[in-house]
Design a protein around this motif. Structure first.
Motif, short mmCIF file in Angstrom:
data_model
loop_
_atom_site.label_atom_id
_atom_site.label_comp_id
_atom_site.label_asym_id
_atom_site.label_seq_id
_atom_site.Cartn_x
_atom_site.Cartn_y
_atom_site.Cartn_z
N GLY A 128 0.83 -1.18 0.00
CA GLY A 128 0.00 0.00 0.00
C GLY A 128 0.87 1.24 0.00
N THR B 152 -2.62 2.71 3.44
CA THR B 152 -3.47 1.73 2.77
C THR B 152 -2.80 0.37 2.75
N LYS C 162 -3.09 -3.48 0.61
CA LYS C 162 -3.67 -4.22 -0.50
C LYS C 162 -3.93 -5.64 -0.03
N THR D 171 -1.07 -13.23 -4.60
CA THR D 171 -1.66 -12.15 -3.81
C THR D 171 -2.59 -12.68 -2.72
N ASP E 255 -3.30 -5.70 -9.82
CA ASP E 255 -4.37 -4.82 -9.34
C ASP E 255 -5.74 -5.51 -9.34
N THR F 172 -6.37 -7.67 -6.09
CA THR F 172 -6.25 -7.06 -4.77
C THR F 172 -7.25 -5.92 -4.61
N GLN F 173 -7.60 -5.64 -3.37
CA GLN F 173 -8.48 -4.51 -3.06
C GLN F 173 -7.80 -3.64 -2.00
N ILE F 174 -8.12 -2.37 -2.02
CA ILE F 174 -7.47 -1.42 -1.12
C ILE F 174 -8.29 -1.24 0.15
#
Length: 489
Positions: free
Chosen positions: A129, A143, A145, A174, A477, A480-482
């Motif tokens: 992050g 943040t 990830k 991930t 990307d 993954t989510q933030i």
């Protein structure tokens, strides 16, 4: 016949770390497109029940896999890569037997898949992050990830190991878990990939593998409550259907069709331009979403280019991909053969001139395979179906133009926007092409086909959802989510 049947190996699904038969007890067989009398293998005819079991296993495994250290995840991918390379010759031959491409192309694909596993094993260690400035000196803002959860991976038959790898590797590294359904034409090389990951000590349920028809497995693959993302490569029609079916909260990545142009300017090296057209249009028997299906060429060099393209096309050897000296293998299945022959007939009926190829080969060694000679049409109008619709076979349409702007207009006047190439040395045209061509990938003096595993891959318009790119660092990307954290000190 009985002796032949007993020699055919049966391959099982992998669900929750166990190799299992389909709940229905039914199987299906796959055939070698170069010789349909050669049965490649017997696979599980899975149904929704099998997919649901796989989803439940993946959902449960996610609870622990998401917390496995990234170095451990990377270690598993490195080991799987080593296992693929150790079986290179066997896997390349099996890939050619079930898909048809030349064994040299198959060997390159397996090698590339091992390289992709290693690439994501390394890149996974860099997922991070960011730290953000805060007006409150007592609050630390940053943040993270985090993984999404269960990823549904649905892949095509034309690159039956490299496309799955570029989806599965970033998903696993991930911290996601996977339910993987390969194309029913090419499940064996997909099985080998899953087998390598399993042998590399991937924990039970982290990857689950089901084979079978889309009609009997497709609904829960995209609608099950455990599915957090769907990554699909295939036809535009199938992609549109998936996009309509998924829930609002399900992330979607769709890579679809193409109608890729090669523009040849009057300053181009014509011999090089011909090489680009042949490589892009006929390698892999034209069965690549980035394949060159249109050559848009300036009037001044049209005749010279066509003469040399026809000569080069006639020199290509069509045959079994396992045989030495073969340039073009069979089409992957009977449906593909019928489709290509239908488009050849459509091109003739529309008034285009077939100057070489487009014939089914049926004599001698060709009798039991799906063979067609590479075809070149000239006198093609931009609005003809053969210039607008994806054929997905060894058919090139040559379109004559009188200006660069006309070439650009025609290149962009299709519903697809995946890859485009130009053959020129003039820097001004090159920059105009880069800035104004409506595609996700641009090639300068290179074929429309081919992409680096460390570079983003994807299209625009009807070639892609254009949400997240595959391949390269950008692919991470999608998986993954933030999460934003406000940490009071």
């Amino acid at each position: 016949m009985a002796a032949t049947e007993t020699a055919v190996q049966t391959f099982k699904n992998l669900i929750n770390g166990e190799w299992v038969e389909a709940a229905s007890g039914e199987t299906f067989t796959t055939m070698n497109p170069a010789n349909v009398k050669d049965t490649v293998g017997r696979f599980q005819a899975s149904t929704e029940e099998d997919v649901i079991q796989a989803m439940e296993a993946a959902e449960q495994a996610f609870k622990t896999w998401r917390h496995v250290p990234p170095t451990k995840r990377a270690e598993i991918l490195y080991k799987a890569a080593d296992l693929l390379e150790a079986g290179l010759e066997q896997y390349a031959e099996e890939l050619t037997r079930e898909e048809g491409k030349t064994v040299a192309s198959s060997r390159m694909e397996v090698k590339r898949s091992a390289q992709t596993l290693r690439y994501y094993a390394s890149e996974g260690l860099n997922v991070s992050g960011e730290t953000l400035p805060s007006d409150d000196a007592t609050t630390f803002v940053y943040t993270r990830k985090e993984p999404l959860g269960v990823i549904s991976v649905i892949t095509p038959w034309n690159f039956p190991i490299s496309i799955p790898v570029r989806k599965i590797a970033p998903a696993l590294v991930t911290g996601n878990t996977v339910v993987f359904k390969p194309a029913s034409n090419t499940p064996l090389i997909a099985y080998r990939l899953v087998e390598a990951l399993h042998q590399a000590d991937l924990p039970a349920g982290v990857i689950n593998f089901v084979t079978g028809s889309a009609s009997k497995t497709g609904v829960p693959l995209v609608t099950h409550s455990a599915v957090k993302a769907v990554t699909f490569t295939g036809s535009t029609g199938a992609g549109e259907k998936i996009n309509r079916q998924v829930r609002l909260s399900t992330r979607v990545q769709l890579e679809l069709g193409g109608k890729n142009p090669l523009i040849v300017m009057d300053d181009a090296n014509i011999d090089h331009a011909v090489e680009l057209a042949v490589k892009g249009g006929f390698e892999l028997t034209g069965q690549a979403c980035t394949g060159t299906s249109r050559v848009i060429i300036m009037d001044a060099v049209h005749d010279e280019f066509v003469e040399k393209l026809v000569e080069k096309t006639k020199q290509l050897k069509v045959g079994n991909g396992l045989s030495k000296g073969v340039d073009v293998g069979p089409l992957a299945n009977e449906s593909q053969l019928r489709n290509v022959l239908d488009y050849v007939a459509i091109g003739k009926a529309e008034g285009a001139e077939l100057v070489v190829g487009g014939e089914q080969l049926t004599d001698g060694d060709y009798a039991n395979g799906y063979y067609v000679t590479p075809a070149v049409f000239v006198g093609v109008a931009p609005d003809m179906r053969i210039a607008q619709e994806e054929i997905f076979g060894p058919v090139i349409s040559v379109i004559r133009v009188s200006s660069f702007q006309e070439a650009m207009d025609i290149a962009n006047d299709v519903e697809f926007g995946l890859s485009a190439a130009i053959c020129t040395s003039e820097s001004g045209r090159i920059q105009h092409f880069i800035q104004n061509i409506e595609t996700g990938m641009v090639k300068i003096n290179r074929p429309t086909t081919g992409n680096a595993y460390n570079a983003p891959f994807g299209g625009v318009k009807m070639s892609s959802t254009a949400t997240y790119r595959e391949s390269g660092r950008a692919a991470l990307d999608f998986y993954t989510q933030i999460k934003t954290v406000y940490h009071g000190i």
